[in-house]
Design a protein around this motif. Structure first.
Motif, PDB file in Angstrom:
ATOM      1  N   GLN A 181       5.620   2.746 -18.626  1.00 58.88           N
ATOM      2  CA  GLN A 181       4.905   1.564 -19.182  1.00 58.88           C
ATOM      3  C   GLN A 181       6.114   0.550 -19.034  1.00 58.88           C
ATOM      4  O   GLN A 181       7.307   0.657 -19.214  1.00 58.88           O
ATOM      5  N   LEU A 189       7.126  -3.633 -23.470  1.00 59.83           N
ATOM      6  CA  LEU A 189       5.850  -4.045 -24.501  1.00 59.83           C
ATOM      7  C   LEU A 189       6.375  -4.567 -25.713  1.00 59.83           C
ATOM      8  O   LEU A 189       5.722  -4.912 -26.635  1.00 59.83           O
ATOM      9  N   SER A 213       1.460 -10.784 -19.288  1.00 58.73           N
ATOM     10  CA  SER A 213       1.314  -9.050 -19.202  1.00 58.73           C
ATOM     11  C   SER A 213       2.144  -8.832 -18.139  1.00 58.73           C
ATOM     12  O   SER A 213       2.724  -7.683 -17.950  1.00 58.73           O
ATOM     13  N   THR A 266      -4.881  -4.698 -26.889  1.00 56.17           N
ATOM     14  CA  THR A 266      -4.105  -3.235 -26.105  1.00 56.17           C
ATOM     15  C   THR A 266      -4.092  -3.524 -24.691  1.00 56.17           C
ATOM     16  O   THR A 266      -2.982  -3.791 -24.131  1.00 56.17           O
ATOM     17  N   THR A 267      -5.186  -3.681 -23.881  1.00 57.43           N
ATOM     18  CA  THR A 267      -5.246  -3.766 -22.346  1.00 57.43           C
ATOM     19  C   THR A 267      -5.777  -5.146 -21.893  1.00 57.43           C
ATOM     20  O   THR A 267      -5.673  -5.720 -21.031  1.00 57.43           O
ATOM     21  N   SER A 268      -6.220  -5.768 -23.034  1.00 54.77           N
ATOM     22  CA  SER A 268      -7.072  -6.982 -22.584  1.00 54.77           C
ATOM     23  C   SER A 268      -6.450  -8.205 -23.397  1.00 54.77           C
ATOM     24  O   SER A 268      -5.626  -7.815 -24.508  1.00 54.77           O
ATOM     25  N   ARG A 316      -6.388   0.421 -16.105  1.00 51.81           N
ATOM     26  CA  ARG A 316      -5.741  -0.387 -17.162  1.00 51.81           C
ATOM     27  C   ARG A 316      -4.404  -0.156 -17.677  1.00 51.81           C
ATOM     28  O   ARG A 316      -4.037   1.226 -17.556  1.00 51.81           O
ATOM     29  N   VAL A 317      -3.831  -1.102 -17.841  1.00 47.80           N
ATOM     30  CA  VAL A 317      -2.269  -1.025 -18.699  1.00 47.80           C
ATOM     31  C   VAL A 317      -2.209  -1.581 -19.658  1.00 47.80           C
ATOM     32  O   VAL A 317      -3.005  -2.513 -20.073  1.00 47.80           O
ATOM     33  N   LYS A 318      -1.396  -1.085 -20.631  1.00 46.67           N
ATOM     34  CA  LYS A 318      -1.016  -1.692 -22.040  1.00 46.67           C
ATOM     35  C   LYS A 318      -0.546  -3.178 -21.868  1.00 46.67           C
ATOM     36  O   LYS A 318       0.495  -3.421 -20.750  1.00 46.67           O
ATOM     37  N   VAL A 319      -0.794  -4.131 -22.946  1.00 45.18           N
ATOM     38  CA  VAL A 319      -0.024  -5.532 -22.790  1.00 45.18           C
ATOM     39  C   VAL A 319       0.691  -5.727 -23.826  1.00 45.18           C
ATOM     40  O   VAL A 319       0.144  -5.124 -25.015  1.00 45.18           O
TER      41      VAL A 319
END
Length: 166
Positions: free
Chosen positions: A3, A6, A54, A89-91, A127-130
């Motif tokens: 990842q 973050l 992001s 989370t991802t959005s 999807r990836v975490k933001v």
């Protein structure tokens, strides 16, 4: 999959601005900006803020209600300002505010505002975490809180539509 960093980032890191001059190809027969063209520009401006925050590819997941408040004419300068309001989370919810500047008359008017949801994805479309966003000003904190309320409304609408589709 490893990842990216973050660590929380301030709203100011996502703030973006784009400008477009309304040309005849952007307008209807009455020389007013086409609503679809403005929506396209809003999507691009929102994506810029989502990308900056992001540091990933993003896709548009939803666009909230848009009202066109004043007409925009051929020759006007359209300014679109965007920033991430909140991360989930991802959005991300991104706010875009649109102004029209008539540089001949030296006037500026609010044209439209919109809230868009973008989802961060990797090259394969997963999807990836933001990283979380840090609101610093009172206005940013107000928009952060509003994004939470709007998300709950969107979720309730989604569930209602899903239920009706059964």
């Amino acid at each position: 999959m490893p990842q990216e960093n973050l660590s929380p980032r301030p709203v100011r890191d996502s703030q973006s601005e784009m400008a477009e001059i309304v040309l005849p190809n952007d307008a209807n027969p009455l020389a007013a900006l086409l609503g679809g063209r403005l929506m396209h520009w809003i999507d691009l401006a929102g994506a810029m803020a989502a990308h900056r925050h992001s540091r990933n590819h993003v896709v548009t997941a939803s666009v909230d209600h848009i009202d066109f408040l004043v007409p925009v004419r051929v020759g006007d300068l359209v300014i679109l300002r965007s920033s991430v309001n909140r991360v989930f989370t991802t959005s991300m919810e991104v706010g875009v505010k649109v102004f029209v500047e008539n540089y001949i008359a030296d006037t500026a008017k609010h044209v439209a505002s919109a809230h868009l949801t973008f989802v961060a994805i990797d090259k394969e479309g997963n999807r990836v975490k933001v990283a979380p966003v840090i609101p610093e000003t009172e206005e940013q904190k107000r928009r952060y809180d509003g994004a939470g309320r709007r998300r709950e409304i969107r979720r309730a609408e989604f569930e209602r539509h899903r239920h009706l589709a059964r």
